[in-house]
Design a protein around this motif. Sequence first.
Motif, PDB file in Angstrom:
ATOM      1  N   TRP A 108       0.849  -1.200   0.000  1.00  0.00           N
ATOM      2  CA  TRP A 108       0.000   0.000   0.000  1.00  0.00           C
ATOM      3  C   TRP A 108       0.881   1.245   0.000  1.00  0.00           C
ATOM      4  N   TYR A 109       1.953   1.220   0.795  1.00  0.00           N
ATOM      5  CA  TYR A 109       2.809   2.399   0.937  1.00  0.00           C
ATOM      6  C   TYR A 109       3.571   2.699  -0.346  1.00  0.00           C
ATOM      7  N   HIS A 110       3.901   1.668  -1.125  1.00  0.00           N
ATOM      8  CA  HIS A 110       4.589   1.930  -2.396  1.00  0.00           C
ATOM      9  C   HIS A 110       3.656   2.694  -3.333  1.00  0.00           C
ATOM     10  N   ALA A 129      16.220   0.607   5.727  1.00  0.00           N
ATOM     11  CA  ALA A 129      16.196   1.817   4.888  1.00  0.00           C
ATOM     12  C   ALA A 129      15.371   2.892   5.593  1.00  0.00           C
ATOM     13  N   HIS A 130      14.276   2.478   6.234  1.00  0.00           N
ATOM     14  CA  HIS A 130      13.459   3.459   6.950  1.00  0.00           C
ATOM     15  C   HIS A 130      14.255   4.095   8.090  1.00  0.00           C
ATOM     16  N   ALA A 131      14.971   3.249   8.859  1.00  0.00           N
ATOM     17  CA  ALA A 131      15.718   3.784  10.011  1.00  0.00           C
ATOM     18  C   ALA A 131      16.732   4.824   9.540  1.00  0.00           C
ATOM     19  N   LYS A 133      16.586   6.762   6.811  1.00  0.00           N
ATOM     20  CA  LYS A 133      15.888   7.988   6.387  1.00  0.00           C
ATOM     21  C   LYS A 133      15.323   8.726   7.598  1.00  0.00           C
ATOM     22  N   ARG A 134      14.824   7.954   8.542  1.00  0.00           N
ATOM     23  CA  ARG A 134      14.186   8.582   9.696  1.00  0.00           C
ATOM     24  C   ARG A 134      15.201   9.359  10.546  1.00  0.00           C
ATOM     25  N   ARG A 135      16.447   8.823  10.634  1.00  0.00           N
ATOM     26  CA  ARG A 135      17.481   9.533  11.387  1.00  0.00           C
ATOM     27  C   ARG A 135      17.702  10.924  10.798  1.00  0.00           C
ATOM     28  N   VAL A 319       2.589  17.096   2.467  1.00  0.00           N
ATOM     29  CA  VAL A 319       1.291  16.447   2.706  1.00  0.00           C
ATOM     30  C   VAL A 319       1.102  16.176   4.202  1.00  0.00           C
ATOM     31  N   ALA A 320       2.138  15.569   4.819  1.00  0.00           N
ATOM     32  CA  ALA A 320       2.001  15.203   6.234  1.00  0.00           C
ATOM     33  C   ALA A 320       1.896  16.442   7.108  1.00  0.00           C
ATOM     34  N   GLY A 321       2.543  17.530   6.676  1.00  0.00           N
ATOM     35  CA  GLY A 321       2.597  18.709   7.538  1.00  0.00           C
ATOM     36  C   GLY A 321       1.454  19.668   7.346  1.00  0.00           C
ATOM     37  N   SER A 322       0.635  19.492   6.311  1.00  0.00           N
ATOM     38  CA  SER A 322      -0.426  20.485   6.118  1.00  0.00           C
ATOM     39  C   SER A 322      -1.812  19.900   6.335  1.00  0.00           C
ATOM     40  N   ASP A 323      -2.125  18.846   5.602  1.00  0.00           N
ATOM     41  CA  ASP A 323      -3.489  18.316   5.651  1.00  0.00           C
ATOM     42  C   ASP A 323      -3.882  17.890   7.067  1.00  0.00           C
ATOM     43  N   THR A 324      -2.965  17.213   7.736  1.00  0.00           N
ATOM     44  CA  THR A 324      -3.246  16.672   9.070  1.00  0.00           C
ATOM     45  C   THR A 324      -3.584  17.782  10.079  1.00  0.00           C
ATOM     46  N   THR A 325      -2.685  18.752  10.174  1.00  0.00           N
ATOM     47  CA  THR A 325      -2.862  19.814  11.168  1.00  0.00           C
ATOM     48  C   THR A 325      -4.129  20.611  10.869  1.00  0.00           C
ATOM     49  N   PRO A 384      -9.902  11.614  13.472  1.00  0.00           N
ATOM     50  CA  PRO A 384      -8.524  11.199  13.190  1.00  0.00           C
ATOM     51  C   PRO A 384      -8.131  11.539  11.753  1.00  0.00           C
ATOM     52  N   THR A 385      -6.852  11.835  11.579  1.00  0.00           N
ATOM     53  CA  THR A 385      -6.435  12.396  10.297  1.00  0.00           C
ATOM     54  C   THR A 385      -6.070  11.364   9.238  1.00  0.00           C
ATOM     55  N   GLY A 386      -5.495  10.248   9.654  1.00  0.00           N
ATOM     56  CA  GLY A 386      -4.973   9.301   8.647  1.00  0.00           C
ATOM     57  C   GLY A 386      -6.101   8.661   7.876  1.00  0.00           C
ATOM     58  N   PRO A 391      -1.798   0.341   6.956  1.00  0.00           N
ATOM     59  CA  PRO A 391      -1.771  -1.100   6.656  1.00  0.00           C
ATOM     60  C   PRO A 391      -0.453  -1.791   7.020  1.00  0.00           C
ATOM     61  N   ARG A 392      -0.594  -2.883   7.736  1.00  0.00           N
ATOM     62  CA  ARG A 392       0.563  -3.702   8.117  1.00  0.00           C
ATOM     63  C   ARG A 392       0.225  -5.160   7.818  1.00  0.00           C
ATOM     64  N   GLU A 393       1.283  -5.982   7.646  1.00  0.00           N
ATOM     65  CA  GLU A 393       1.053  -7.421   7.491  1.00  0.00           C
ATOM     66  C   GLU A 393       2.040  -8.182   8.356  1.00  0.00           C
ATOM     67  N   PHE A 458      -3.849   6.676  19.865  1.00  0.00           N
ATOM     68  CA  PHE A 458      -2.544   6.723  19.188  1.00  0.00           C
ATOM     69  C   PHE A 458      -2.629   7.661  17.978  1.00  0.00           C
ATOM     70  N   PRO A 459      -2.907   8.934  18.212  1.00  0.00           N
ATOM     71  CA  PRO A 459      -3.105   9.823  17.049  1.00  0.00           C
ATOM     72  C   PRO A 459      -1.863   9.945  16.189  1.00  0.00           C
ATOM     73  N   PHE A 460      -0.690   9.754  16.789  1.00  0.00           N
ATOM     74  CA  PHE A 460       0.559   9.890  16.025  1.00  0.00           C
ATOM     75  C   PHE A 460       1.196   8.522  15.790  1.00  0.00           C
ATOM     76  N   SER A 461       0.405   7.468  15.927  1.00  0.00           N
ATOM     77  CA  SER A 461       0.872   6.091  15.794  1.00  0.00           C
ATOM     78  C   SER A 461       1.869   5.751  16.904  1.00  0.00           C
ATOM     79  N   ASN A 466       6.329   6.124  14.020  1.00  0.00           N
ATOM     80  CA  ASN A 466       5.387   7.131  14.516  1.00  0.00           C
ATOM     81  C   ASN A 466       5.630   8.470  13.830  1.00  0.00           C
ATOM     82  N   CYS A 467       4.758   9.436  14.103  1.00  0.00           N
ATOM     83  CA  CYS A 467       4.823  10.717  13.398  1.00  0.00           C
ATOM     84  C   CYS A 467       6.094  11.488  13.766  1.00  0.00           C
ATOM     85  N   ALA A 468       6.850  11.851  12.732  1.00  0.00           N
ATOM     86  CA  ALA A 468       8.095  12.592  12.986  1.00  0.00           C
ATOM     87  C   ALA A 468       7.788  14.026  13.418  1.00  0.00           C
TER      88      ALA A 468
HETATM   89  C1  HEM Z   1      -2.134  16.758  14.130  1.00  0.00           C
HETATM   90  C2  HEM Z   1      -1.298  16.590  13.159  1.00  0.00           C
HETATM   91  C3  HEM Z   1      -0.665  15.279  12.775  1.00  0.00           C
HETATM   92  C4  HEM Z   1      -1.106  13.998  12.977  1.00  0.00           C
HETATM   93  C5  HEM Z   1      -2.376  13.554  13.688  1.00  0.00           C
HETATM   94  C6  HEM Z   1      -0.122  13.105  12.391  1.00  0.00           C
HETATM   95  C7  HEM Z   1      -0.213  11.710  12.401  1.00  0.00           C
HETATM   96  C8  HEM Z   1       0.715  10.875  11.812  1.00  0.00           C
HETATM   97  C9  HEM Z   1       0.607   9.433  11.772  1.00  0.00           C
HETATM   98  C10 HEM Z   1      -0.543   8.624  12.372  1.00  0.00           C
HETATM   99  C11 HEM Z   1       1.688   8.948  11.117  1.00  0.00           C
HETATM  100  C12 HEM Z   1       2.002   7.480  10.795  1.00  0.00           C
HETATM  101  C13 HEM Z   1       1.485   7.145   9.406  1.00  0.00           C
HETATM  102  C14 HEM Z   1       1.680   5.692   8.987  1.00  0.00           C
HETATM  103  O1  HEM Z   1       2.403   4.915   9.606  1.00  0.00           O
HETATM  104  O2  HEM Z   1       1.061   5.329   7.976  1.00  0.00           O
HETATM  105  C15 HEM Z   1       2.495  10.085  10.730  1.00  0.00           C
HETATM  106  C16 HEM Z   1       3.692   9.997  10.051  1.00  0.00           C
HETATM  107  C17 HEM Z   1       4.455  11.096   9.721  1.00  0.00           C
HETATM  108  N1  HEM Z   1       4.165  12.415   9.990  1.00  0.00           N
HETATM  109 FE1  HEM Z   1       2.612  13.141  11.017  1.00  0.00          FE
HETATM  110  N2  HEM Z   1       0.876  13.864  11.848  1.00  0.00           N
HETATM  111  C18 HEM Z   1       0.595  15.190  12.073  1.00  0.00           C
HETATM  112  C19 HEM Z   1       1.362  16.275  11.704  1.00  0.00           C
HETATM  113  C20 HEM Z   1       2.586  16.211  11.100  1.00  0.00           C
HETATM  114  C21 HEM Z   1       3.413  17.340  10.784  1.00  0.00           C
HETATM  115  C22 HEM Z   1       3.084  18.806  11.100  1.00  0.00           C
HETATM  116  C23 HEM Z   1       4.525  16.852  10.160  1.00  0.00           C
HETATM  117  C24 HEM Z   1       5.707  17.585   9.621  1.00  0.00           C
HETATM  118  C25 HEM Z   1       5.747  18.543   8.812  1.00  0.00           C
HETATM  119  C26 HEM Z   1       4.393  15.410  10.101  1.00  0.00           C
HETATM  120  C27 HEM Z   1       5.309  14.559   9.536  1.00  0.00           C
HETATM  121  C28 HEM Z   1       5.190  13.186   9.496  1.00  0.00           C
HETATM  122  C29 HEM Z   1       6.186  12.322   8.878  1.00  0.00           C
HETATM  123  C30 HEM Z   1       7.473  12.766   8.203  1.00  0.00           C
HETATM  124  C31 HEM Z   1       5.720  11.008   9.011  1.00  0.00           C
HETATM  125  C32 HEM Z   1       6.392   9.719   8.522  1.00  0.00           C
HETATM  126  C33 HEM Z   1       7.162   9.104   9.690  1.00  0.00           C
HETATM  127  C34 HEM Z   1       7.786   7.764   9.379  1.00  0.00           C
HETATM  128  O3  HEM Z   1       7.224   6.977   8.617  1.00  0.00           O
HETATM  129  O4  HEM Z   1       8.853   7.502   9.944  1.00  0.00           O
HETATM  130  N3  HEM Z   1       3.209  15.056  10.687  1.00  0.00           N
HETATM  131  N4  HEM Z   1       1.876  11.251  11.172  1.00  0.00           N
END
Ligand code: HEM
Length: 524
Positions: A108-110, A129-131, A133-135, A319-325, A384-386, A391-393, A458-461, A466-468
């Motif tokens: 799914w992620y690809h 590879a994730h570790a 990039k994440r660092r 995408v992660a930094g705008s839509d979610t917030t 919740p935003t996601g 998806p995990r297996e 777990f809003p940020f997983s 988890n959410c960076a």
């Molecule tokens: C309320 C706002 C936010 C929520 C609820 C949220 C939630 C999440 C969640 C649940 C994931 C895991 C997604 C997955 O495993 O499929 C994630 C990943 C991520 N988020 Fe957020 N996020 C938020 C805001 C942000 C912001 C502002 C940024 C940065 C600009 C950001 C950057 C990232 C990044 C880079 C990842 C990938 C992390 C990884 O896979 O190691 N997020 N976020």
Amino acid sequence: MSSNTRDDVLNHWFLLSIVAFILYNIRVAVYNLYFHPLAKYPGPLLARISPWVNFYHATTGKRPFWIWQCHQVYGETFRYHPNGVFINSPTAFRDVFNSKANTRKTQWYHGMALEPKSLNTLCVTDKQAHARKRRILNSAFSDKAIHSAEKYILRHVDRWNELTLEGDGKDWGAPRDFAEWVDSLVLDILGDLAFGRSLETKEPQDNPLKAVPHGISQSLKFINPVLHSPFLGAWLWLHPRGLKYLLDRLRSQASKSYRNFVMESLFRRIKEEEELQALEEENKRKDMIHYLLQAKDPETGVAAYSSSELLSETVLLVVAGSDTTAIILSALFFSLSRSERIYNKLVREIRSTFKFVDEIRSGTTLYACQYLRACVDEAMRFSPTGGSEMPREAGPGGVTVNGEFSPEGTRLSIGIWSLFRNDEVYGDPHVYRPERWIADEKAGVTEDDVARAKSAFFPFSLGSYNCAGKNLAILEILVTVARTLYRMDAQSIARQHSRRVQAGIRLGAKGQEDLRIHGRLSSC
Ligand code: HEM
């Protein structure tokens, strides 16, 4: 061969093909229903037999609600796909997402990646590879980096407030479509923090970048059903073989403007970085892209990212930094607009805690605003935003989740919307009630109640993926809400839901939003 004989042969083969097709499907159905390792789980009959049912629900935009309904009918665990189950339990979430779990991200992620060959931190499925990039990404979100980003966040919030209040602010200003209005704030902040420049989308003048949030929503809405489809494998195979070219041509204007914006911003930023090299260290603007550009491969010492990887990483940040917030801010203000009691209680806390608006910034006073934080947490639970799930297996050798063993390759899904609305955990899950996050005997909320609520939240997983950007997101949301409600009274002029959520992705079409907010100067 005469034409009659040829027709007979063709008819014969045609019939044979149909019979073979039917027999094959019967065999698959019987296997899936009675002999498959997941045969013991309940679920909609057709979904247990065929992956098309799950795909169909992804196309409706209401998949999170279908998942929730299935849990009501079939219980904690149900089979939504011949090879997958949904489990609505906090324990299952920990079993699947903890750092040591023998699970992996699915294909799914690809499909989520702009370029399946240049996978960004979110989309890469290989753990090592994730570790790596994440660092690199973590350096862009360190405490120091967030601290130096704060002044830009505050500047945008202050200007946004100024624009919300009209004239001298004594009368109610013209109502604004809150969803769009908050999109512009969040995008301008993101532009500054990622690319070191303000995008000015909240300013009144015409600006093509105003279409960017809509472009993001459209792209996500388009790809979501594909990611849940049985033809995802074929899609990924075809992508570099002409499909990408075709898709680029079919893209909507909004989606094109979002892609162009990301590319232009990145290339402009790469050029600037070369000029910045001449500056003293303390004068360099260290935005997110700076950290990515400066990252080096520890073994070779060369730049860690190729240009296509940089682009892919930038898309993720945007995408992660705008839509979610934006979704959380929208959900929060929407909920406040529905409850005078909660609104007044929050305003009281903010206005009694701070003497001046400038005191509202990161620090112990802001983080000690218990009710403010509870309102934010409740908004993240409520909307919740996601997508429906992350998806995990099961990995090699299988994994035990919620006490049940699943063999390698089994899709193990937890519906985020369902988990955050789990009756057993929250009791009244469909009520927006920030009090559930604060232990207060007088209000009838015990420490145990709060612990139980947190156990499923777990809003940020969780774990390595988890959410960076979580600390940045929380700061952004807290200062936006606190500064706005300190400065002004806000009022909704409509009482319907502002944002419908489509598979966790906002519909957000222009003119369809019902929550309009206007403000006037507060008396404090
Ligand atoms: C309320 C706002 C936010 C929520 C609820 C949220 C939630 C999440 C969640 C649940 C994931 C895991 C997604 C997955 O495993 O499929 C994630 C990943 C991520 N988020 Fe957020 N996020 C938020 C805001 C942000 C912001 C502002 C940024 C940065 C600009 C950001 C950057 C990232 C990044 C880079 C990842 C990938 C992390 C990884 O896979 O190691 N997020 N976020």
